[in-house]
Design an enzyme around this catalytic site. Structure first.
Site, mmCIF file in Angstrom:
data_model
loop_
_atom_site.group_PDB
_atom_site.id
_atom_site.type_symbol
_atom_site.label_atom_id
_atom_site.label_comp_id
_atom_site.label_asym_id
_atom_site.label_seq_id
_atom_site.Cartn_x
_atom_site.Cartn_y
_atom_site.Cartn_z
ATOM 1 N N LEU A 1 7.984 2.910 5.610
ATOM 2 C CA LEU A 1 9.134 2.011 5.779
ATOM 3 C C LEU A 1 10.389 2.283 5.254
ATOM 4 O O LEU A 1 11.338 2.095 5.895
ATOM 5 C CB LEU A 1 8.611 0.265 5.411
ATOM 6 C CG LEU A 1 7.562 -0.024 6.210
ATOM 7 C CD1 LEU A 1 7.231 -1.730 6.013
ATOM 8 C CD2 LEU A 1 7.374 0.242 7.528
ATOM 9 N N THR B 1 0.729 -1.341 -0.068
ATOM 10 C CA THR B 1 0.273 0.041 0.036
ATOM 11 C C THR B 1 0.945 1.399 -0.001
ATOM 12 O O THR B 1 2.002 1.268 0.454
ATOM 13 C CB THR B 1 -0.731 -0.049 1.214
ATOM 14 O OG1 THR B 1 -0.121 -0.233 2.590
ATOM 15 C CG2 THR B 1 -2.216 -0.965 1.234
ATOM 16 N N VAL C 1 0.905 4.522 1.351
ATOM 17 C CA VAL C 1 1.698 5.416 2.441
ATOM 18 C C VAL C 1 2.567 4.495 3.175
ATOM 19 O O VAL C 1 3.487 4.932 3.882
ATOM 20 C CB VAL C 1 0.378 5.824 3.374
ATOM 21 C CG1 VAL C 1 0.728 6.368 4.770
ATOM 22 C CG2 VAL C 1 -0.600 6.516 2.818
ATOM 23 N N CYS C 2 2.214 3.138 3.556
ATOM 24 C CA CYS C 2 3.093 2.262 4.322
ATOM 25 C C CYS C 2 4.447 2.041 3.563
ATOM 26 O O CYS C 2 5.395 2.024 4.125
ATOM 27 C CB CYS C 2 2.505 0.872 4.321
ATOM 28 S SG CYS C 2 0.887 0.847 5.297
ATOM 29 N N THR C 3 4.402 2.049 2.160
ATOM 30 C CA THR C 3 5.710 1.867 1.656
ATOM 31 C C THR C 3 6.574 2.984 1.814
ATOM 32 O O THR C 3 7.803 2.991 2.152
ATOM 33 C CB THR C 3 5.473 1.636 -0.024
ATOM 34 O OG1 THR C 3 4.549 0.690 -0.266
ATOM 35 C CG2 THR C 3 6.662 1.849 -0.841
#
Ligand code: BEZ
Length: 210
Positions: A49, A42, A44-46
């Site tokens: 991290l 997804t 935003v998560c990318t």
């Protein structure tokens, strides 16, 4: 049950992208940032991290280990890591917990069913070397976190653990601190010569060196 400040951070075992861990053994004598993200692959998560991976030297400098979590399985985390490096330029350099059975996310109350009953929210727990919870944060899926703010909080927590002080709004390392109200004016004067008494309950001083 929600985890509150001052609680013992619950221990657990888990599969991670860097092998199986017993959380407390993995923590050792470090500080820890345990954070969840809603879902692999997804956007935003990318970005989150990759950003955290790029801050590794900053976390290391603060004797702080970082560990991520989502309810996706290990092979999904591993495949996604390629994308994260591709997009952000930072290879993921911290373990990600594969919590497909939701054991850890349930233990840490990271699933908020009225937001989503299938994904973890963006939880953050900062845990001290004494295994106590020092900070909790909860962000919605749509808002990426500010990891500079987490570094700032760690700086404050570590200073406060060493010295009888607190840190004011928007404080950054090197800026003036607030003297603990547990110290009398006489004690404050010895420890923080030249401190400023703005109010009986608000005394400031230059940041101590140690
Ligand atoms: C994201 O990381 O972009 C995201 C994840 C879950 C829901 C919405 C956004």
């Amino acid at each position: 049950m929600a985890i509150r400040l001052g609680d013992d951070a619950p221990n657990f075992t888990a599969q991670t992208t860097q092998g199986p861990i017993d959380f407390r053994t993995w923590q050792g004598s470090s500080w820890v940032v345990l954070f969840s993200h809603p879902k692999d692959f997804t956007p935003v998560c990318t970005t989150e991290l990759g950003t955290v991976a790029g801050l590794k030297a900053e976390f290391d400098r603060r004797n702080t280990k970082v560990i991520g979590l989502s309810v996706d399985p290990l092979d999904s985390h591993e495949k996604w890591e390629g994308d994260i490096a591709d997009v952000t330029g930072h290879a993921v350099n911290f373990p990600m917990i594969a919590d497909a059975d939701r054991k850890v996310s349930t233990l840490y109350d990271m699933i908020h069913p009225n937001a989503s009953d299938t994904m973890t929210v963006r939880s953050v727990f900062i845990i001290g070397p004494d295994h106590k919870v020092k900070l909790t944060l909860t962000y919605p899926a749509s808002t990426g976190r500010n990891f500079q703010e987490l570094l700032r909080v760690i700086d404050s927590l570590q200073l406060v653990a060493r010295q009888p002080v607190a840190t004011p709004a928007d404080w950054k390392p090197g800026q003036d601190i607030i003297i603990s109200n547990n110290l009398s004016d006489e004690e404050a004067g010895k420890k923080f010569p030249g401190f400023v008494k703005k109010k009986p309950y608000l005394r400031t001083a230059a940041a101590p060196k140690g």
